[in-house]
Design a protein around this motif. Structure first.
Motif: not given
Length: 137
Positions: A18-22, A56-65, A74-81
């Motif tokens: 899921i993380l790789e695809e996002l 789970v990935l969002s709550s861990l800060g690995l993806v942005r909701k 929607r979800f964003d795999g880029d968690v940079s500012p």
């Protein structure tokens, strides 16, 4: 990656895919769209599993909701500012990396809320919808 998840969380094969695809797209997909992407690699995964793992990935800060009152999450795999812009016509979401820094904007707001985050979303009309409007005129 294991250290990012913490001692009580495992990077399961489902979460990893899921993380790789996002992270492989910049389109800010919905959970349903991510489900379609992940099913190509894991045909037996359920939509509920994708939803749970995205949370789970969002709550861990690995993806942005990305949430707003007008539409689906929607979800964003880029968690940079960075900030986002949403098309008012088609709902497409894009990234804005060069916006002014809003760090500290919550200071002096005169609220008794404990501020836990700041999200800035611009709205407008994307180039494709602008072209469609010109054609329709």
């Amino acid at each position: 990656m294991k250290e990012l998840l913490g001692k009580d969380m495992r990077l399961t094969n489902q979460r990893r895919i899921i993380l790789e695809e996002l992270k492989s797209v910049t389109t800010h997909p919905t959970a349903d769209e991510i489900y379609g992407m992940v099913r190509q690699k894991m045909p037996r995964i359920s939509l509920g599993t994708v939803y749970r793992n995205l949370e789970v990935l969002s709550s861990l800060g690995l993806v942005r909701k990305l949430e707003n009152a007008a539409g689906q999450k929607r979800f964003d795999g880029d968690v940079s500012p960075h900030h986002h812009i949403r098309c008012e016509v088609c709902g497409k979401v894009g990234d804005i990396f060069d916006a002014p820094d809003i760090t500290g904007i919550e200071q002096g707001l005169g609220t008794d809320f404990q501020i836990t985050g700041v999200s800035l979303e611009f709205s407008g009309i994307c180039p494709q919808c602008q072209a469609g409007k010109k054609l329709a005129q």
